[in-house]
Design a protein around this motif. Structure first.
Motif, PDB file in Angstrom:
ATOM      1  N   TYR A 196      -1.623   4.293  -1.203  1.00  0.00           N
ATOM      2  CA  TYR A 196      -3.020   3.844  -1.183  1.00  0.00           C
ATOM      3  C   TYR A 196      -3.878   4.703  -0.247  1.00  0.00           C
ATOM      4  N   THR A 243      -9.673  -3.264  -4.111  1.00  0.00           N
ATOM      5  CA  THR A 243      -9.604  -1.836  -3.821  1.00  0.00           C
ATOM      6  C   THR A 243     -10.976  -1.302  -3.423  1.00  0.00           C
ATOM      7  N   CYS A 255       0.824  -1.217   0.000  1.00  0.00           N
ATOM      8  CA  CYS A 255       0.000   0.000   0.000  1.00  0.00           C
ATOM      9  C   CYS A 255       0.856   1.264   0.000  1.00  0.00           C
TER      10      CYS A 255
END
Length: 456
Positions: free
Chosen positions: A270, A294, A265
């Motif tokens: 992310y 996701t 991530c």
């Protein structure tokens, strides 16, 4: 001081739509539900602050209609769109359309969805982040000689997977070289029809594995993990029962999995909630990255039960532009949680969907019981959508208590008028191998094969 979103359009249906409506209500956020004609009498339609019909029952004209959903958000003043799971949740084109219209997409950016949704690209990102991946091809395979070369390196059996696949679809096991050419051609053709993308890749097929995933949440700068979920109890790659924590991990393996998920991530910056999925080789006691989802997962309540953290509220908080409100040290784990996905299906008839009218509905109750469902007495389960009608989630101080509590709750659950999988869940939870905890992804198939149809 953190800020709240003012209005959120919910582009989904059923229990997840209701879940988001409730979180919005508690946070003082106006909920706008985009629903299809097939769901006009549903509980989410009744409880949303505003409900807007966006099309007929068919998902292509409603829940998967990008333009209809975005138009509804713009018309009715929604600041953001929550896609739930399924439908448009991992559609990068939809996320990009939201971005272009100045609508907040509650999830990661469209580029991250696109990159992580391409399993070949996702494996490359994982390798570059130092995350273990299953041995296999490093890129797309489209010729027999390439497939043959990979097979020579990793050995049989092989697994051919569609790069754009998901939900257990777009996969083929190859047992020997005699069928490789035919299997490659067929899965590429199937991938093009199902996903609009012929790209496939090849991995070693691991035969004794568990499916373990790590829940993550990030704000684009920082990432925390909320522990693992063990999703090994599956039928045809579809999850039936999920639990947290995994009964097979020790503290070191648990830490390694979490570190790998966070490294992945962090490497892409992310943002929002996501799940990093791994296979765990029972024999070698090692793990490999397989994909990243996701979006919020169906089984997110399992994590909520052992952490006390509301993941939907956390999604809404981050989407409003706020930083993560917690650090890794703030996350504490307590007890054991199990989720049973209750479907309107007939196990005696090959799990044939069983839509119809719910003549009488009774929800189980008591300490440590949670039922996420949109059904009620008199509700007509439509034939147009996924057959899941609810998720029974239980918490116990340990795994034994969680199993006992789940069995008690399944016994209390009453859904008269339609056939459900509740009794099958009870049989699985009662089985010696499930109670022992030492099983793999073939467990449910073997369990079903050993049972008499009259007892399914």
């Amino acid at each position: 001081m953190s800020r709240n979103l003012s209005s959120v359009l919910i582009a989904n249906r059923g229990e997840v739509a209701l879940r988001i409506i409730r979180a919005c209500r508690e946070m003082g956020i106006r909920s706008v539900l985009a629903y299809s004609q097939g769901d006009k009498d549903s509980l989410p339609v009744q409880l949303a602050d505003l409900a807007v019909c966006i099309g007929p029952a068919g998902v292509a004209q409603s829940y998967r209609n990008l333009h209809a959903v975005v138009s509804a958000a713009l018309t009715f003043g929604a600041e953001a769109i929550h896609p739930g799971y399924g439908f448009l949740a991992e559609n990068s084109e939809f996320a990009a359309m939201c971005e272009a219209e100045g609508i907040i997409f509650i999830g990661p950016g469209s580029d991250i969805i696109r990159r992580m949704g391409d399993k070949i690209e996702a494996k490359k990102i994982a390798r570059e982040a130092g995350v273990p991946t299953v041995p296999g091809s490093e890129g797309a395979i489209d010729r027999f000689d390439e497939a043959l070369a990979v097979a020579g390196e990793v050995g049989y059996p092989l697994l051919i997977k569609a790069a754009a696949g998901g939900g257990g679809r777009g996969m083929r096991v190859v047992e020997n070289p005699e069928t490789l050419e035919r299997d490659l051609a067929e899965i590429m053709s199937e991938a093009e029809v199902a996903f609009g993308d012929r790209a496939v890749y090849i991995e070693r097929f691991l035969t004794d594995v568990r499916h373990i995933e790590i829940q993550v949440v990030g704000d684009g700068v920082s990432t925390v993990h909320l522990g693992e979920r063990d999703c090994t109890a599956q039928r045809r790659n579809q999850k039936l029962i999920e639990e947290a924590p995994s009964p097979v991990l020790d503290s070191e393996l648990r830490s390694q999995l979490a570190r790998s998920a966070i490294a992945l991530c962090q490497s892409v910056g992310y943002r929002n909630a996501g799940t990093v999925e791994f296979v765990f080789d029972n024999r070698e006691r090692t793990f490999y990255f397989i994909e990243m989802n996701t979006r919020i997962q169906v089984e997110h309540p399992v994590t909520e039960m052992v952490t006390g953290i509301d993941l939907i509220k956390l999604q809404l908080h981050i989407a409003a532009g706020n930083p993560l409100p917690l650090s890794q040290d703030d996350v504490a784990f307590r007890g054991h949680a199990i989720e049973c996905r209750i479907n309107a299906e007939d196990p005696d008839q090959g799990f044939r969907p069983a839509p119809g009218t719910v003549a009488r509905f009774r929800s189980p109750g008591g300490f440590g019981i949670r039922l996420d469902t949109h059904i009620e007495s008199g509700y007509v389960i439509p034939p147009f959508y996924d057959s899941m009608i609810g998720k029974l989630i239980v918490w116990g101080v340990d795994r034994d208590e969680a199993i006992a509590r789940a069995l008690r709750a399944l016994d209390e659950l009453c859904v008269d008028g339609v056939t459900t999988t509740a009794r099958l869940h009870a049989a699985i939870l009662n089985s010696e191998i499930f109670r022992d905890g030492q099983f793999n992804t073939a467990f449910v198939a073997d369990f079903l094969a050993a049972r008499e149809p009259s007892r399914a």
